[in-house]
Scaffold this motif. Structure first.
Motif, mmCIF file in Angstrom:
data_model
loop_
_atom_site.group_PDB
_atom_site.id
_atom_site.type_symbol
_atom_site.label_atom_id
_atom_site.label_comp_id
_atom_site.label_asym_id
_atom_site.label_seq_id
_atom_site.Cartn_x
_atom_site.Cartn_y
_atom_site.Cartn_z
ATOM 1 N N LEU A 83 0.887 -1.251 0.096
ATOM 2 C CA LEU A 83 0.132 0.039 -0.022
ATOM 3 C C LEU A 83 0.863 1.379 0.119
ATOM 4 N N ARG A 84 0.333 2.359 -0.133
ATOM 5 C CA ARG A 84 1.013 3.761 -0.172
ATOM 6 C C ARG A 84 0.479 4.491 1.003
ATOM 7 N N PHE A 85 1.501 5.380 1.598
ATOM 8 C CA PHE A 85 1.024 6.355 2.552
ATOM 9 C C PHE A 85 1.328 7.419 2.135
ATOM 10 N N LEU A 86 0.360 8.453 1.336
ATOM 11 C CA LEU A 86 0.762 9.490 1.018
ATOM 12 C C LEU A 86 -0.224 10.744 1.241
ATOM 13 N N GLU A 87 0.004 11.938 0.861
ATOM 14 C CA GLU A 87 -0.703 13.004 1.318
ATOM 15 C C GLU A 87 -1.979 12.886 0.550
ATOM 16 N N SER A 88 -2.981 13.450 1.245
ATOM 17 C CA SER A 88 -4.467 13.273 0.846
ATOM 18 C C SER A 88 -4.676 14.076 -0.678
ATOM 19 N N ASN A 89 -3.831 14.880 -0.947
ATOM 20 C CA ASN A 89 -4.205 15.917 -2.116
ATOM 21 C C ASN A 89 -3.937 14.998 -3.427
ATOM 22 N N LEU A 90 -2.965 13.747 -3.227
ATOM 23 C CA LEU A 90 -2.755 12.884 -4.400
ATOM 24 C C LEU A 90 -3.929 11.874 -4.606
ATOM 25 N N PHE A 91 -4.797 11.805 -3.664
ATOM 26 C CA PHE A 91 -5.817 10.902 -3.635
ATOM 27 C C PHE A 91 -6.791 11.243 -4.842
ATOM 28 N N GLN A 92 -6.989 10.312 -5.555
ATOM 29 C CA GLN A 92 -7.866 10.725 -6.874
ATOM 30 C C GLN A 92 -9.266 10.226 -6.892
ATOM 31 N N SER A 123 -1.739 1.797 -4.493
ATOM 32 C CA SER A 123 -1.290 2.778 -5.632
ATOM 33 C C SER A 123 -2.454 3.163 -6.702
ATOM 34 N N SER A 124 -3.225 2.138 -7.068
ATOM 35 C CA SER A 124 -4.157 2.787 -8.049
ATOM 36 C C SER A 124 -5.040 3.893 -7.629
ATOM 37 N N ALA A 125 -5.191 4.082 -6.103
ATOM 38 C CA ALA A 125 -6.217 4.981 -5.739
ATOM 39 C C ALA A 125 -5.568 6.447 -5.725
ATOM 40 N N PHE A 126 -4.200 6.463 -6.075
ATOM 41 C CA PHE A 126 -3.640 7.693 -5.816
ATOM 42 C C PHE A 126 -3.257 8.331 -7.414
ATOM 43 N N ASN A 127 -3.359 9.735 -7.363
ATOM 44 C CA ASN A 127 -2.980 10.139 -8.942
ATOM 45 C C ASN A 127 -1.429 10.635 -8.693
ATOM 46 N N LEU A 128 -0.570 9.499 -8.942
ATOM 47 C CA LEU A 128 0.809 9.540 -8.818
ATOM 48 C C LEU A 128 1.387 10.189 -9.915
ATOM 49 N N LYS A 129 2.649 10.867 -9.476
ATOM 50 C CA LYS A 129 3.630 11.457 -10.647
ATOM 51 C C LYS A 129 4.259 10.163 -11.363
ATOM 52 N N LYS A 130 4.299 10.680 -12.653
ATOM 53 C CA LYS A 130 5.070 9.559 -13.486
ATOM 54 C C LYS A 130 6.342 9.719 -13.279
ATOM 55 N N TYR A 131 6.986 8.429 -13.396
ATOM 56 C CA TYR A 131 8.203 8.181 -13.062
ATOM 57 C C TYR A 131 8.801 7.899 -14.570
ATOM 58 N N TRP A 151 -12.717 3.702 5.279
ATOM 59 C CA TRP A 151 -13.999 3.488 4.560
ATOM 60 C C TRP A 151 -13.311 2.490 3.442
ATOM 61 N N GLY A 152 -14.633 2.194 2.573
ATOM 62 C CA GLY A 152 -14.183 0.991 1.658
ATOM 63 C C GLY A 152 -14.080 -0.413 2.116
ATOM 64 N N GLU A 234 5.875 9.004 -4.057
ATOM 65 C CA GLU A 234 4.707 9.713 -4.905
ATOM 66 C C GLU A 234 5.023 9.373 -6.354
ATOM 67 N N PHE A 235 5.942 8.680 -6.866
ATOM 68 C CA PHE A 235 6.094 8.210 -8.198
ATOM 69 C C PHE A 235 5.317 6.978 -8.644
ATOM 70 N N LYS A 236 4.799 7.036 -10.030
ATOM 71 C CA LYS A 236 3.975 5.960 -10.408
ATOM 72 C C LYS A 236 5.008 4.878 -11.030
ATOM 73 N N GLU A 237 4.494 3.579 -10.986
ATOM 74 C CA GLU A 237 5.000 2.446 -11.408
ATOM 75 C C GLU A 237 4.453 2.342 -12.759
ATOM 76 N N ASN A 238 5.288 1.680 -13.681
ATOM 77 C CA ASN A 238 4.749 1.494 -14.994
ATOM 78 C C ASN A 238 3.939 0.198 -15.085
#
Length: 238
Positions: A83-92, A123-131, A151-152, A234-238
């Motif tokens: 799982l990822r632990f990231l800032e809420s502003n990245l949550f899509q 990871s899929s729940a976040f709008n991650l930056k492209k690496y 939730w969920g 914050e980076f996205k996996e391919n």
């Protein structure tokens, strides 16, 4: 003589109308609703804005101990379940209104404004930056976080085992060793193998080298990484 019955609602309305007019009631309720909506919008802005906040001012006596977690404990479940632990502003995904309500209630209870929210989710729940299923937290300070809302769906126990081989490099090598042992055990003997000393060991080493080489090549060529490396990236996996 018949006793006239009267509805309690009628009595209540009559008493209310003696002290305040209907128009005044509507104005007061409208003001309350507007204030509440403004507070909710302010919370949404805080959730979806990048923040450098690492400490919120909670009232210690009002905190629930079963909602306080250290970063090491959060990191552990993120690594176990990938799982990822990231800032809420990245949550899509949309945040449930119940989460906004709970933040609002917390702010009123602790007489503070919260910020620096973080979320645990796949990871899929976040709008991650492209690496080249979520938990909402607010920081308390000194590496501690307060769980605000979940939730969920609950995370499946099988998810932990599914990603165990790529939890870290040690797990990956151990998994490769076990798989190589299985290959060596199921490889049938031939007349040639009976004549070669330690043939099964050679088969094991060949299988181990092949499995590790192919798996790592595919793993990294696909832009993947071990759970220990991505849990707070914050980076996205391919």
């Amino acid at each position: 003589m018949l006793i006239r019955k009267e509805s309690l609602v009628t009595v209540l309305l009559r008493n209310r109308n003696k002290t305040i007019s209907e128009s005044s009631i509507l104005e007061e309720v409208f003001a309350v609703l507007n204030q509440n909506e403004a507070q909710r919008n302010q919370i949404k802005d805080a959730l979806f804005s990048k923040s450098s906040t690492t400490t919120n001012f909670f009232n210690f006596d009002l905190l629930e101990t079963n909602k306080i977690f250290h970063i090491d404990q959060i990191k552990s479940i993120c690594i176990d379940y990938r799982l990822r632990f990231l800032e809420s502003n990245l949550f899509q995904n949309p945040l449930p209104e119940e989460a906004i309500t709970k933040i609002n209630e917390l702010q009123k209870l602790h007489k503070t404004e919260l910020s620096g929210f973080k979320i645990v989710a796949p990871s899929s729940a976040f709008n991650l930056k492209k690496y080249d299923d979520p938990l909402l937290f607010a920081p308390i300070g000194n590496g501690y976080y307060y769980l605000i809302h979940k939730w969920g769906n609950d995370v499946s126990f099988l998810r932990k085992w599914k990603f165990k081989p790529i939890k870290n490099i040690e797990n990956f090598l151990l998994f490769s060793v076990l798989l190589s042992c299985m290959v060596a055990l199921i490889t049938p003997e031939t007349n040639l193998s009976r004549q070669i000393p330690m043939a099964s060991v050679i088969v094991f080493l060949f299988a181990f080298k092949s499995i590790v080489g192919v798996a790592l090549y595919y793993f990294f060529m696909m832009g993947k990484n071990f759970n220990t490396e991505i849990w707070n990236r914050e980076f996205k996996e391919n």
